[in-house]
Design a protein around this motif. Structure first.
Motif, PDB file in Angstrom:
ATOM      1  N   LEU A 169       0.846  -1.197   0.000  1.00  0.00           N
ATOM      2  CA  LEU A 169       0.000   0.000   0.000  1.00  0.00           C
ATOM      3  C   LEU A 169       0.874   1.238   0.000  1.00  0.00           C
ATOM      4  CD1 LEU A 169      -2.668   1.568   0.353  1.00  0.00           C
ATOM      5  CD2 LEU A 169      -2.415   1.282   2.806  1.00  0.00           C
ATOM      6  N   GLN A 170       1.929   1.229   0.804  1.00  0.00           N
ATOM      7  CA  GLN A 170       2.824   2.379   0.837  1.00  0.00           C
ATOM      8  C   GLN A 170       3.487   2.575  -0.525  1.00  0.00           C
ATOM      9  OE1 GLN A 170       4.770   3.805   4.219  1.00  0.00           O
ATOM     10  NE2 GLN A 170       4.492   1.925   5.383  1.00  0.00           N
ATOM     11  N   LEU A 173       1.006   4.203  -2.795  1.00  0.00           N
ATOM     12  CA  LEU A 173       0.832   5.617  -2.481  1.00  0.00           C
ATOM     13  C   LEU A 173       2.035   6.443  -2.951  1.00  0.00           C
ATOM     14  CD1 LEU A 173      -0.817   5.431   1.048  1.00  0.00           C
ATOM     15  CD2 LEU A 173      -1.890   5.955  -1.130  1.00  0.00           C
ATOM     16  N   ILE A 191      -0.980   7.544   6.582  1.00  0.00           N
ATOM     17  CA  ILE A 191      -0.797   6.276   7.287  1.00  0.00           C
ATOM     18  C   ILE A 191      -0.826   6.496   8.790  1.00  0.00           C
ATOM     19  CG2 ILE A 191       0.735   4.316   7.631  1.00  0.00           C
ATOM     20  CD1 ILE A 191       0.249   4.066   4.892  1.00  0.00           C
ATOM     21  N   ALA A 194      -4.425   7.118   9.833  1.00  0.00           N
ATOM     22  CA  ALA A 194      -5.197   5.889   9.758  1.00  0.00           C
ATOM     23  C   ALA A 194      -4.784   4.934  10.865  1.00  0.00           C
ATOM     24  CB  ALA A 194      -5.035   5.251   8.390  1.00  0.00           C
ATOM     25  N   VAL A 217      -8.300   1.287   2.735  1.00  0.00           N
ATOM     26  CA  VAL A 217      -6.970   1.452   3.319  1.00  0.00           C
ATOM     27  C   VAL A 217      -6.810   0.292   4.287  1.00  0.00           C
ATOM     28  CG1 VAL A 217      -5.441   2.965   4.612  1.00  0.00           C
ATOM     29  CG2 VAL A 217      -7.180   3.949   3.144  1.00  0.00           C
TER      30      VAL A 217
END
Lengths: 269, 330, 263
Positions: A169-170, A173, A191, A194, A217
């Protein structure tokens, strides 16, 4: 014909290489020893503050959304471990800078997968303080909760997968930042924000919250759901569904980041 | 001979999308209203490089040198045309090619700043899978040739630019590549560091027969090092031949700024044309060959002269003269 | 509770607010309001609809506390990073050659964004909170509040400045910076100080970090009032002056070191 031996051989080589990059990441960190120790101390104190916070809350209530004191500690520990392991593995700022300023070119001229190489070099060793601290919290909570060996095993499987999803996910992004924005600061911020939310039972946020943190997310996969396994709050069906979602997300993110990376045209000039 | 060709570039073209966003407007969707403009980086470039050659890729900033280098090293994919290095497609078989080439990008540091230079070298041992004995032997050689023996244990952060760039070279050559590609490696270096770097490269070339390709915007560098110059202008290849040819075509002269001691009386007239004479300052225009004249040098270093500097005709001028000479031919 | 991390720097004024683009503005507001929102949910579950006082705060008052405290975070200075960068890149020597004092330059550079944040982030959130939490605030308290907001910026700037100058001595000041962030969170960022044992509260009172979260927010909710408020203000003003003096002396000594080492 899939060359299995070739793939395994290559995999072992890349693993050895990753280990070498780890050695170098630590070498660099130890050049700034004092700084490292201070980070480690602040991480430790921060987790203590967390403990105090939870203590205070539980003097005025005996459960939050059905989670007891030690169960909540377990959730916080797992969330902390998940996110900080992912932060250790990937440092968004480092990778974004390499892409944005064209330093990524150097990774493309070496005989290794460039994404793998840059991720390895981006290792954020300062996260080790948090990892150690949350691990201790995890042990503390685990000593006060009943769980079976099977649960532990199921937990580990999902948790490791969750860290993979988080890391990818990072990467997604970062590559989104590269393609559409001109800074990646918002990635870490997002992040962080979240993560605050996923330290508490997702059920507090209603159906929308659950969906958001499971699919949009998917931090929940590295915090809430593994904790549900350890605290016996999830059924087998539930577990399998979440596991399947995690696998699907890993694949989706991987494909997405590869696609976005194709827009890398190096710095011009 | 077929087997001798190291680089084969055939009709390579590449263009880039660049954004033009509207500025000066406050609006919700401003960032979405962008316009695309296409810029041609290289256009229909064809050339080849044989084993052991030293090729200079010469051109102004924006001429397309970097783009060409990136295509040859697999960083970028050409829009059309073909590139082959050692018979390999650089973009599709990047990893395979990476073992045979060494790349030095002048604009991007690969040395770890916080560690000693030797640490990054040792990292390369792992990156390329070099055996320990080979590594030790080559490292000793490179340290000697690049004159880094006194500084390689220093933290890179504390090195001078010249030393750093030399370290970059070492790091990219420890795996003994057969081809070394450099993209403007001398940017920001002073002339002393440059000449010691060039000396080292020439010595390495003699010993190992490595093929070199270097992009630069300085004609004197190209002249000094290269067997052949490839000249790019606005993405097109306009000249591919010997340095001598280019110089003859452009008939370039060099300009020397001379600062005489007070009241000194020196006659430079027989070496070239005096374009300016104000008080103790003289500007002398001299043919390229004459620069090496011992007599001239003797005069320049005599105690009648406080200081002098030799300047390059700007690449623009060279290009203009080049086009002029071509027009004259046709 | 908020996660301490390198990205916490973006919660301070270092966060580049570009009102050019609406989405960036909306994102910033959400960023500062998100932790209070979380507290709203969590404490909502804790209070469970009961009308009780916990740690000296009723439910609405506690919500108001968090919103105001974190709106205040938008006013914190982030100048230590830019100073450390100037030192590392060597730019600081050329900056010092300018006819304007470097220190004043840094202050005037960061003030516009602080004012922008004040107008577009802080005030909207505070006003919104005042309405929804039914806060009645007297004229004197309002003046005290305004003074605290001003001192929040000044004290955070001075501390950040001192940290930044320290980068002349230590190449990396991230560690010091994170300890300071930690202390500020401890002083009312995680929980209002009233939740802590009295001894800890006493210690925190004497430190300058209450200026960041607790003092302004607790003044706003009326929890910090009367003589306690007065002494808190006195302590803040004393700290601001002491930090200012120290910063001036520290800088004049340190700038010589920069010149001595050379650019």
């Amino acid at each position: 014909m899939v060359d299995l031996v070739g793939i395994i051989d290559k995999g072992v080589k890349e693993l050895k290489f990753y280990f070498l990059l780890q050695v170098y990441a630590w070498r660099i960190q130890l050049v700034y020893r004092a700084d490292f120790i201070m980070y480690a101390i602040t991480s430790a104190i921060y987790i203590l503050i967390t403990l105090v916070f939870v203590d205070v809350i539980y003097t005025v209530t005996y459960s939050i959304a059905g989670w007891s004191y030690f169960q909540l500690l377990m959730l916080i520990a797992i969330a902390g471990l998940g996110l900080n392991t992912s932060n250790y593995i990937i440092n968004p700022g480092f990778i974004f800078d390499a892409l944005w300023e064209g330093g990524f070119d150097n990774y493309l001229t070496k005989p290794h997968n460039p994404l793998f190489y840059v991720i390895g070099e981006s290792t954020d060793t300062s996260a080790i303080g948090d990892i150690a601290g949350y691990f201790i919290l995890f042990i503390y909570a685990a000593l006060n909760i009943q769980f079976s060996a099977l649960a532990l095993f199921a937990f580990l499987a999902l948790f490791v997968l969750g860290i993979g999803v988080l890391s990818l996910l990072q990467v997604v992004l970062i590559t989104v930042s590269y393609k559409f924005a001109n800074s990646a600061g918002w990635v870490g911020l997002l992040i962080d924000l979240a993560e605050n939310f996923t330290r508490y039972p997702l059920t507090l946020y209603g159906l929308i919250g659950v969906i958001f943190f499971t699919i949009v997310v998917p931090l929940g996969i590295a915090s809430f759901y593994p904790s549900e396994i350890m605290t016996g709050k999830i059924s087998l069906t539930g577990y399998l569904i979440i596991f399947a979602i995690a696998v699907a997300m890993t694949y989706a993110f991987y494909k997405l980041s590869r696609y976005l990376l194709h827009s890398y045209t190096s710095a011009m000039g | 001979m077929e087997g001798d060709v190291v680089i084969e570039a055939y009709r390579l073209s590449k263009r880039f999308k660049s954004f033009e966003s509207k500025t000066g407007e406050k609006g919700i969707l401003t960032s979405l209203r962008k316009r695309y403009v296409y810029k041609t980086a290289i256009d229909d470039v064809t050339f080849s490089v044989k084993k052991g050659e030293f090729i200079a890729l010469l051109g102004k900033n924006g001429a397309g040198k970097s783009t060409l280098v990136k295509i040859l090293t697999g960083i970028l994919k050409a829009d059309s045309g073909e590139a082959r290095v050692f018979g390999i497609d650089p973009y599709r078989n990047r990893v395979e090619l990476a073992m045979s080439i060494g790349v030095i990008l002048g604009a991007h540091e690969q040395m770890w700043e916080d560690l000693a230079a030797i640490d990054t070298f040792k990292l390369m041992e792992g990156v390329y899978g070099i055996s320990k004995t080979a590594f030790d032997e080559r490292l000793n050689y490179f340290l000697k040739v690049f004159n880094l023996e006194k500084v390689y244990k220093k933290q890179v952060r504390q090195m001078s630019l010249g030393e750093r760039m030399k370290c970059n070279f070492v790091a990219s050559m420890l795996h003994r590549p057969k081809l070394v590609i450099m993209d403007e490696p001398t940017i920001g270096m002073d002339s002393q560091s440059k000449s010691s770097l060039f000396k080292a490269l020439q010595e390495i070339r003699r010993k190992y027969g490595i093929t070199f390709l270097m992009s630069t915007n300085m004609i004197n560098e190209a002249e000094e090092l290269a067997d052949r110059i490839i000249l790019l202008d606005s993405g097109a290849l306009v000249f591919d031949g010997l340095p001598q040819e280019l110089i003859t075509l452009t008939g370039s002269k060099k300009e020397i700024d001379i600062h005489l001691t007070k009241g000194a009386n020196v006659n430079f007239g027989r070496f070239g044309r005096i374009t300016m004479h104000k008080g103790d300052y003289i500007k002398l225009e001299v043919a390229r060959k004459k620069i090496k004249s011992k007599r001239l040098l003797g005069m320049l270093t005599s105690d009648k002269i406080i200081d002098y500097s030799i300047s390059e005709p700007p690449l623009n001028e060279v290009l203009n003269k080049f086009y002029e000479s071509r027009r004259k031919k046709s | 509770m908020p996660i301490l991390s390198k990205y916490a720097a973006f919660m301070r004024i270092g966060f580049k607010l570009d009102f050019y683009y609406m989405y960036s503005y909306v994102f910033s507001i959400l960023a500062y309001a998100s932790y209070p929102l979380l507290m709203l949910i969590v404490w909502g579950a804790i209070f469970g609809g009961k009308n009780v006082i916990i740690g000296g705060f009723g439910q609405t008052a506690l919500y108001a506390y968090f919103f105001v405290a974190y709106a205040g975070a938008s006013l914190q200075s982030g100048v230590s990073e830019s100073i450390a960068e100037d030192v590392e890149s060597g730019n600081i020597t050329s900056e010092m050659l300018l006819p304007i004092s470097y220190a004043i330059r840094k202050f005037t550079d960061s003030t516009p964004s602080a004012l922008a944040n004040l107008a577009f982030i802080f005030l909207p959130i505070v006003i919104f909170t005042a309405i929804f939490a039914n806060i009645n605030i007297s004229g004197i308290t309002l003046m005290a509040f305004a003074l605290e907001i001003f001192l929040l910026y000044i004290i955070s700037f001075l501390i950040e400045f001192i940290i930044g100058v320290s980068s002349i001595y230590f190449v990396s000041v991230g560690g010091i910076s994170s300890i300071v962030t930690l202390l500020t969170f401890l002083s009312g960022g995680v929980l209002p100080n009233t939740f802590f044992p009295q001894q800890l509260q006493n210690i925190l009172q004497l430190l300058p970090f209450n200026a960041y979260y607790y003092n302004p927010a607790a003044t706003f909710t009326g929890t910090l009032s009367g003589s306690a408020l007065a002494s808190a203000l006195v302590i803040e003003i004393t700290w601001a002056s002491a930090l200012f003096l120290f910063a001036m002396i520290y800088w004049s000594v340190s700038r010589r070191k920069v010149v001595a080492v050379g650019g």
